[in-house]
Design a protein around this motif. Sequence first.
Motif, PDB file in Angstrom:
ATOM      1  N   MET A  59       0.841  -1.189   0.000  1.00  0.00           N
ATOM      2  CA  MET A  59       0.000   0.000   0.000  1.00  0.00           C
ATOM      3  C   MET A  59       0.877   1.240   0.000  1.00  0.00           C
ATOM      4  SD  MET A  59      -1.657  -0.177   3.863  1.00  0.00           S
ATOM      5  CE  MET A  59      -1.942  -1.935   3.984  1.00  0.00           C
ATOM      6  N   THR A  60       0.378   2.281  -0.637  1.00  0.00           N
ATOM      7  CA  THR A  60       1.077   3.557  -0.613  1.00  0.00           C
ATOM      8  C   THR A  60       0.449   4.407   0.481  1.00  0.00           C
ATOM      9  OG1 THR A  60      -0.412   4.535  -2.249  1.00  0.00           O
ATOM     10  CG2 THR A  60       1.607   3.482  -3.081  1.00  0.00           C
ATOM     11  N   THR A  61       1.221   5.351   1.002  1.00  0.00           N
ATOM     12  CA  THR A  61       0.699   6.236   2.029  1.00  0.00           C
ATOM     13  C   THR A  61       0.925   7.689   1.637  1.00  0.00           C
ATOM     14  OG1 THR A  61       2.768   6.044   3.281  1.00  0.00           O
ATOM     15  CG2 THR A  61       0.959   4.622   3.950  1.00  0.00           C
ATOM     16  N   THR A  62      -0.031   8.498   2.001  1.00  0.00           N
ATOM     17  CA  THR A  62       0.038   9.937   1.810  1.00  0.00           C
ATOM     18  C   THR A  62      -0.216  10.575   3.161  1.00  0.00           C
ATOM     19  OG1 THR A  62      -0.857   9.676  -0.412  1.00  0.00           O
ATOM     20  CG2 THR A  62      -0.915  11.889   0.525  1.00  0.00           C
ATOM     21  N   VAL A  63       0.723  11.388   3.627  1.00  0.00           N
ATOM     22  CA  VAL A  63       0.618  12.032   4.929  1.00  0.00           C
ATOM     23  C   VAL A  63       0.440  13.534   4.705  1.00  0.00           C
ATOM     24  CG1 VAL A  63       1.750  12.438   7.144  1.00  0.00           C
ATOM     25  CG2 VAL A  63       2.087  10.253   5.949  1.00  0.00           C
ATOM     26  N   ASN A  64      -0.718  14.042   5.090  1.00  0.00           N
ATOM     27  CA  ASN A  64      -1.040  15.460   4.934  1.00  0.00           C
ATOM     28  C   ASN A  64      -0.781  15.950   3.509  1.00  0.00           C
ATOM     29  OD1 ASN A  64      -1.815  15.670   7.671  1.00  0.00           O
ATOM     30  ND2 ASN A  64       0.331  15.892   8.254  1.00  0.00           N
ATOM     31  N   GLY A  65      -1.204  15.142   2.547  1.00  0.00           N
ATOM     32  CA  GLY A  65      -1.104  15.517   1.140  1.00  0.00           C
ATOM     33  C   GLY A  65       0.216  15.208   0.467  1.00  0.00           C
ATOM     34  N   VAL A  66       1.181  14.631   1.198  1.00  0.00           N
ATOM     35  CA  VAL A  66       2.505  14.330   0.641  1.00  0.00           C
ATOM     36  C   VAL A  66       2.710  12.812   0.654  1.00  0.00           C
ATOM     37  CG1 VAL A  66       4.985  14.661   0.930  1.00  0.00           C
ATOM     38  CG2 VAL A  66       3.412  16.532   1.489  1.00  0.00           C
ATOM     39  N   ALA A  67       3.101  12.248  -0.488  1.00  0.00           N
ATOM     40  CA  ALA A  67       3.383  10.814  -0.562  1.00  0.00           C
ATOM     41  C   ALA A  67       4.667  10.529   0.211  1.00  0.00           C
ATOM     42  CB  ALA A  67       3.528  10.373  -2.011  1.00  0.00           C
ATOM     43  N   GLU A  68       4.531   9.846   1.331  1.00  0.00           N
ATOM     44  CA  GLU A  68       5.688   9.493   2.161  1.00  0.00           C
ATOM     45  C   GLU A  68       5.315   8.337   3.072  1.00  0.00           C
ATOM     46  OE1 GLU A  68       5.610  12.390   5.983  1.00  0.00           O
ATOM     47  OE2 GLU A  68       6.147  13.387   4.118  1.00  0.00           O
ATOM     48  N   PRO A  69       6.324   7.630   3.601  1.00  0.00           N
ATOM     49  CA  PRO A  69       6.035   6.506   4.496  1.00  0.00           C
ATOM     50  C   PRO A  69       5.375   6.994   5.793  1.00  0.00           C
ATOM     51  CG  PRO A  69       8.332   6.482   3.766  1.00  0.00           C
ATOM     52  CD  PRO A  69       7.749   7.788   3.339  1.00  0.00           C
ATOM     53  N   TYR A  70       4.619   6.106   6.394  1.00  0.00           N
ATOM     54  CA  TYR A  70       3.989   6.406   7.687  1.00  0.00           C
ATOM     55  C   TYR A  70       4.371   5.301   8.662  1.00  0.00           C
ATOM     56  CZ  TYR A  70       0.437   7.296  11.213  1.00  0.00           C
ATOM     57  OH  TYR A  70      -0.195   7.571  12.402  1.00  0.00           O
ATOM     58  N   GLY A  71       5.033   5.660   9.740  1.00  0.00           N
ATOM     59  CA  GLY A  71       5.486   4.678  10.727  1.00  0.00           C
ATOM     60  C   GLY A  71       6.719   3.938  10.247  1.00  0.00           C
ATOM     61  N   ARG A  72       7.151   2.972  11.051  1.00  0.00           N
ATOM     62  CA  ARG A  72       8.346   2.189  10.743  1.00  0.00           C
ATOM     63  C   ARG A  72       7.945   0.766  10.389  1.00  0.00           C
ATOM     64  NH1 ARG A  72      12.895   3.907  14.329  1.00  0.00           N
ATOM     65  NH2 ARG A  72      13.934   2.063  13.561  1.00  0.00           N
ATOM     66  N   THR A  73       8.859   0.055   9.790  1.00  0.00           N
ATOM     67  CA  THR A  73       8.598  -1.349   9.487  1.00  0.00           C
ATOM     68  C   THR A  73       9.012  -2.214  10.663  1.00  0.00           C
ATOM     69  OG1 THR A  73      10.782  -1.745   8.541  1.00  0.00           O
ATOM     70  CG2 THR A  73       9.051  -0.956   7.035  1.00  0.00           C
ATOM     71  N   PHE A  74       8.417  -3.368  10.742  1.00  0.00           N
ATOM     72  CA  PHE A  74       8.739  -4.335  11.784  1.00  0.00           C
ATOM     73  C   PHE A  74      10.234  -4.655  11.764  1.00  0.00           C
ATOM     74  CE2 PHE A  74       9.226  -8.681  13.317  1.00  0.00           C
ATOM     75  CZ  PHE A  74       8.491  -8.660  14.496  1.00  0.00           C
ATOM     76  N   GLU A  75      10.741  -4.894  10.566  1.00  0.00           N
ATOM     77  CA  GLU A  75      12.148  -5.286  10.418  1.00  0.00           C
ATOM     78  C   GLU A  75      13.101  -4.195  10.900  1.00  0.00           C
ATOM     79  OE1 GLU A  75       9.594  -7.794   8.185  1.00  0.00           O
ATOM     80  OE2 GLU A  75       9.775  -5.614   8.076  1.00  0.00           O
ATOM     81  N   SER A  76      12.692  -2.927  10.834  1.00  0.00           N
ATOM     82  CA  SER A  76      13.586  -1.840  11.243  1.00  0.00           C
ATOM     83  C   SER A  76      13.850  -1.830  12.742  1.00  0.00           C
ATOM     84  CB  SER A  76      13.028  -0.484  10.794  1.00  0.00           C
ATOM     85  OG  SER A  76      11.882  -0.137  11.546  1.00  0.00           O
ATOM     86  N   TYR A  77      13.024  -2.532  13.519  1.00  0.00           N
ATOM     87  CA  TYR A  77      13.237  -2.572  14.969  1.00  0.00           C
ATOM     88  C   TYR A  77      13.952  -3.831  15.449  1.00  0.00           C
ATOM     89  CZ  TYR A  77      11.031   1.637  16.623  1.00  0.00           C
ATOM     90  OH  TYR A  77      10.754   2.935  16.904  1.00  0.00           O
ATOM     91  N   LEU A  78      14.095  -4.820  14.593  1.00  0.00           N
ATOM     92  CA  LEU A  78      14.748  -6.051  15.034  1.00  0.00           C
ATOM     93  C   LEU A  78      16.183  -5.768  15.465  1.00  0.00           C
ATOM     94  CD1 LEU A  78      13.415  -8.589  12.375  1.00  0.00           C
ATOM     95  CD2 LEU A  78      12.649  -8.272  14.729  1.00  0.00           C
ATOM     96  N   GLY A  79      16.527  -6.190  16.667  1.00  0.00           N
ATOM     97  CA  GLY A  79      17.893  -6.050  17.164  1.00  0.00           C
ATOM     98  C   GLY A  79      18.239  -4.681  17.714  1.00  0.00           C
ATOM     99  N   THR A  80      17.263  -3.778  17.828  1.00  0.00           N
ATOM    100  CA  THR A  80      17.564  -2.451  18.353  1.00  0.00           C
ATOM    101  C   THR A  80      16.401  -1.937  19.184  1.00  0.00           C
ATOM    102  OG1 THR A  80      18.195  -0.192  17.796  1.00  0.00           O
ATOM    103  CG2 THR A  80      16.646  -1.233  16.324  1.00  0.00           C
ATOM    104  N   THR A  81      16.694  -1.044  20.083  1.00  0.00           N
ATOM    105  CA  THR A  81      15.643  -0.337  20.801  1.00  0.00           C
ATOM    106  C   THR A  81      15.817   1.170  20.612  1.00  0.00           C
ATOM    107  OG1 THR A  81      16.947  -0.284  22.836  1.00  0.00           O
ATOM    108  CG2 THR A  81      15.403  -2.121  22.560  1.00  0.00           C
ATOM    109  N   GLN A  82      16.718   1.545  19.736  1.00  0.00           N
ATOM    110  CA  GLN A  82      16.989   2.958  19.499  1.00  0.00           C
ATOM    111  C   GLN A  82      15.761   3.637  18.905  1.00  0.00           C
ATOM    112  OE1 GLN A  82      20.269   3.698  16.892  1.00  0.00           O
ATOM    113  NE2 GLN A  82      20.475   5.811  17.557  1.00  0.00           N
TER     114      GLN A  82
END
Length: 178
Positions: free
Chosen positions: A58-81
Motif C-alpha cells: 500500500m502507498t501512504t500519503t501524509v497530509n497531502g505528501v506521498a511518504e512513508p507512515y510509521g516504521r517497518t517491523f524489520e527496522s526494529y529487530l535487534g535495536t531499541t533505538q
Amino acid sequence: ALLNEEVASEYDIPEEQLLIPLETLTVEQPLIGTKANSAGTSVLNEPFHAYRFDLPDMTTTVNGVAEPYGRTFESYLGTTQGLSYAAYYGFDEGEVIFDTGRGELGNLLILGNSYDNALLRPLASHFGRTHAVDLRYFESDLGRKFDFDAYILENHIDTVLLIGDNSYFSGDLFMMGG
C-alpha cells in the motif's frame, strides 16, 4: 479462518483471510506513553509489542505528501533505538491515506486520535483506500477545516469508523460542521 459467510453476504463484504500476526517483537525496555508522561507518572509503563502481518502493498500519503507512515517491523529487530509507540506505528497527523489499489473493497474513513495508530495498517488492508483523520491536527496540517459531509462525498467513503477515548469524542473539536 474466513469472515463469517452469513455476515459477509448480509453486508456485501468480500470474504478475506483474518489477519494473524506472523511474528511478535517484544522489547522489555519500559515504554512510557505520551499521556502517562504528560501526567507526570513513570508508574504506567509496559513492554513494547510490535506485530508483523502479511499485509498487501500500500502507498501512504501524509497530509497531502506521498511518504512513508510509521516504521517497518524489520527496522526494529535487534535495536531499541528511537523506540516509541509513535515512532513505530506513526505520529499523530491530520490526515493519512493508505491506498492498496483494491478499489473494489470500498473506502474507509477513520476518525480517531492516537489510539488508532496501531490499527491503521491492518484495517487499511481490507479496503481500497483508508483515510485516517485526526481532528486535533487536521486544520493545522492541511490548512482547512474538516467538513464531514464534503469529505465523505469527495473521497467516496463507504464506511466510517470511530476510534478513540471518550474525551476525544465528547469534546468541542468532534462537533464538526457539515
